[in-house]
Design an enzyme around this catalytic site. Structure first.
Site, PDB file in Angstrom:
ATOM      1  N   THR A 117      -2.681   6.867   0.209  1.00  0.00           N
ATOM      2  CA  THR A 117      -3.942   6.750   1.098  1.00  0.00           C
ATOM      3  C   THR A 117      -4.829   7.803   0.478  1.00  0.00           C
ATOM      4  OG1 THR A 117      -4.501   7.228   3.358  1.00  0.00           O
ATOM      5  CG2 THR A 117      -2.626   8.202   2.785  1.00  0.00           C
ATOM      6  N   LYS A 157       0.954  -1.121   0.018  1.00  0.00           N
ATOM      7  CA  LYS A 157       0.077  -0.120   0.001  1.00  0.00           C
ATOM      8  C   LYS A 157       0.804   1.202  -0.076  1.00  0.00           C
ATOM      9  CE  LYS A 157      -3.483   2.503   3.075  1.00  0.00           C
ATOM     10  NZ  LYS A 157      -4.245   2.840   2.151  1.00  0.00           N
ATOM     11  N   GLU A 210      -3.410   0.948  -3.549  1.00  0.00           N
ATOM     12  CA  GLU A 210      -4.012   0.681  -2.038  1.00  0.00           C
ATOM     13  C   GLU A 210      -4.069  -0.845  -1.807  1.00  0.00           C
ATOM     14  OE1 GLU A 210      -5.391   2.425   0.193  1.00  0.00           O
ATOM     15  OE2 GLU A 210      -6.008   4.322  -0.730  1.00  0.00           O
TER      16      GLU A 210
HETATM   17  C1  LIG Z   1      -7.716   6.351  10.182  1.00  0.00           C
HETATM   18  C2  LIG Z   1      -8.017   6.685   8.712  1.00  0.00           C
HETATM   19  O1  LIG Z   1      -9.126   7.275   8.366  1.00  0.00           O
HETATM   20  N1  LIG Z   1      -7.332   5.661   7.967  1.00  0.00           N
HETATM   21  C3  LIG Z   1      -7.580   6.063   6.363  1.00  0.00           C
HETATM   22  C4  LIG Z   1      -8.484   6.773   5.679  1.00  0.00           C
HETATM   23  C5  LIG Z   1      -8.446   6.619   4.382  1.00  0.00           C
HETATM   24  N2  LIG Z   1      -7.402   5.619   3.814  1.00  0.00           N
HETATM   25  C6  LIG Z   1      -6.617   5.115   4.645  1.00  0.00           C
HETATM   26  O2  LIG Z   1      -5.677   4.513   3.830  1.00  0.00           O
HETATM   27  N3  LIG Z   1      -6.413   5.279   5.898  1.00  0.00           N
END
Ligand SMILES: CC(=O)Nc1cc[nH]c(=O)n1
Length: 104
Positions: free
Chosen positions: A23, A20, A73
């Site tokens: 984000t 990954k 991702e």
């Molecule tokens: C904690 C949190 O919001 N984590 C996220 C949100 C979106 N993408 C991701 O990889 N992680």
């Protein structure tokens, strides 16, 4: 400017393995800049598990997501759309943050 980033525990293994590399966040969590180094901890218990270096931040809308984003991702596009809908219900404007995990 953000000084730390959190991820759900279920993403930890993929982040540490390099599977990954992006984000997708909302505007509030997009305030990082290229080259910035951030500690990363779990959302659930705030347990630190790595440091990351930000590569870049790019606005992307939900409707623009492709298989390339999904691969970054480590998900299918359908899975990615479901995850985003779960975390950010109804949100169209996202920000793609690319990062590298720093050696520990
Ligand atoms: C904690 C949190 O919001 N984590 C996220 C949100 C979106 N993408 C991701 O990889 N992680």
């Amino acid at each position: 400017m953000l000084t730390k980033m959190t991820f759900f525990e279920r993403f930890e293994r993929d982040i540490l393995s390099g599977a990954k590399t992006i984000t997708l966040r909302d505007e509030a969590e997009s305030h990082v800049e290229s080259g910035q180094i951030l500690p990363v901890s779990t959302f659930e218990t705030d347990r630190w598990f790595c440091d990351i270096q930000i590569v870049d931040v790019t606005p992307v809308s939900l409707s623009e997501l492709t298989d390339v984003h999904a691969e970054q991702e480590n998900m299918t596009l359908a899975q990615l759309r479901n995850v985003i809908a779960e975390i950010y219900p109804g949100l169209e404007q996202l920000f793609m943050i690319r990062f590298n995990v720093l050696p520990q």
